[in-house]
Scaffold this motif. Structure first.
Motif, PDB file in Angstrom:
ATOM      1  N   ASP A  42      -5.558  25.485 -21.117  1.00  0.00           N
ATOM      2  CA  ASP A  42      -5.207  25.624 -19.700  1.00  0.00           C
ATOM      3  C   ASP A  42      -3.745  25.193 -19.551  1.00  0.00           C
TER       4      ASP A  42
ATOM      5  N   LEU B 292     -10.896  26.726 -24.647  1.00  0.00           N
ATOM      6  CA  LEU B 292      -9.788  27.326 -23.911  1.00  0.00           C
ATOM      7  C   LEU B 292      -8.560  26.425 -23.893  1.00  0.00           C
TER       8      LEU B 292
ATOM      9  N   ASP C 125     -21.851  24.780 -18.188  1.00  0.00           N
ATOM     10  CA  ASP C 125     -21.471  24.195 -16.888  1.00  0.00           C
ATOM     11  C   ASP C 125     -22.358  24.698 -15.750  1.00  0.00           C
TER      12      ASP C 125
ATOM     13  N   LYS D 175      -4.998  30.406 -20.602  1.00  0.00           N
ATOM     14  CA  LYS D 175      -4.257  30.578 -19.349  1.00  0.00           C
ATOM     15  C   LYS D 175      -2.764  30.599 -19.707  1.00  0.00           C
TER      16      LYS D 175
ATOM     17  N   PHE E 194     -18.172  27.732 -17.996  1.00  0.00           N
ATOM     18  CA  PHE E 194     -18.857  28.014 -19.255  1.00  0.00           C
ATOM     19  C   PHE E 194     -20.363  27.958 -19.052  1.00  0.00           C
TER      20      PHE E 194
ATOM     21  N   THR F 247      -7.482  30.405 -12.067  1.00  0.00           N
ATOM     22  CA  THR F 247      -8.913  30.664 -12.232  1.00  0.00           C
ATOM     23  C   THR F 247      -9.562  29.577 -13.085  1.00  0.00           C
ATOM     24  N   TRP F 248     -10.673  29.039 -12.603  1.00  0.00           N
ATOM     25  CA  TRP F 248     -11.435  28.028 -13.335  1.00  0.00           C
ATOM     26  C   TRP F 248     -12.550  28.732 -14.106  1.00  0.00           C
ATOM     27  N   VAL F 249     -12.566  28.557 -15.405  1.00  0.00           N
ATOM     28  CA  VAL F 249     -13.592  29.190 -16.237  1.00  0.00           C
ATOM     29  C   VAL F 249     -14.858  28.337 -16.191  1.00  0.00           C
TER      30      VAL F 249
HETATM   31  N1  GUN Z   1     -14.726  24.386 -17.752  1.00  0.00           N
HETATM   32  C1  GUN Z   1     -13.384  24.365 -17.709  1.00  0.00           C
HETATM   33  N2  GUN Z   1     -12.724  23.294 -18.184  1.00  0.00           N
HETATM   34  C2  GUN Z   1     -11.380  23.327 -18.120  1.00  0.00           C
HETATM   35  N3  GUN Z   1     -10.469  22.400 -18.502  1.00  0.00           N
HETATM   36  C3  GUN Z   1      -9.255  22.866 -18.192  1.00  0.00           C
HETATM   37  N4  GUN Z   1      -9.334  24.085 -17.623  1.00  0.00           N
HETATM   38  C4  GUN Z   1     -10.652  24.391 -17.561  1.00  0.00           C
HETATM   39  C5  GUN Z   1     -11.372  25.526 -17.062  1.00  0.00           C
HETATM   40  O1  GUN Z   1     -10.829  26.530 -16.559  1.00  0.00           O
HETATM   41  N5  GUN Z   1     -12.744  25.452 -17.154  1.00  0.00           N
END
Ligand code: GUN
Ligand code: PRP
Ligand code: MG
Length: 161
Positions: A96, A94, A144, A119, A141, A137-139
């Protein structure tokens, strides 16, 4: 600071990586793929399989000085085999803020940069992505997270007045 979370399952990640591969078919063929370690490693493996690409490089960019503070991005593993990126596809999970993508683009100016999730702040730095995610919003994965037992509602203690 993120106020919401978006959980991505293995199935969703696989589906999104395959969707990205379909779009990438018309941008190739690529001489090789550069995975942005670590988050881009699994998406890159799925995409390499779909595009039948066997030359896989990696770049590792560190952007955190400690848990909280962000420093200047440092490339601690250079993608030697990719030269200036000509004919190469870069894959990350991703974007960000776009700080990582910016450092990767500076190192590989001729590569195509693609990721699964974007994002708004990082979006202009990608050539292709699959799903836009709000900035707050924090993704999460699949690597994680872990499935967790949740007690039935009926077993929850009643709130005290
Ligand atoms: N897992 C995760 N790492 C990131 N690093 C920067 N943004 C993110 C996010 O939204 N999720
Ligand atoms: O656009 P940015 O604000 O730079 O954020 C995006 C980057 O952050 C995450 O990597 P992270 O640096 O957490 O390391 P990891 O991939 O090794 O987990 C993610 O995998 C992207 O590479
Ligand atoms: Mg990363």
């Amino acid at each position: 600071m993120a106020t919401n979370y978006a959980t991505v399952t293995w199935d969703q990640l696989h589906r999104d990586a395959r969707l990205l591969s379909e779009t990438l078919m018309s941008r190739g063929p690529f001489r090789g793929i550069v995975a942005v370690s670590r988050g881009g490693l699994i998406p890159a493996a799925i995409i390499a399989r779909e595009l039948d690409c066997r030359l896989i490089e990696s770049i590792s960019v560190v952007t955190y000085q400690n848990e909280e503070e962000r420093g200047e991005p440092r490339i601690i593993k250079d993608p030697v085999a990719a030269g200036d990126g000509d004919g190469f596809l870069v894959i990350d999970d991703l974007v960000d803020s776009g700080v990582t993508a910016q450092a990767v683009r500076k190192r590989l100016p001729k590569a195509v940069f693609a990721c699964l999730y974007a994002k708004p702040s990082g979006k202009p730095l990608t050539d292709l992505f699959v799903v836009e995610v709000p900035q707050d919003t924090w993704v999460l994965f699949p690597w994680d997270t872990a499935p967790l037992f949740v007690p039935p509602l009926a077993r929850k203690p009643a709130p005290t007045a």
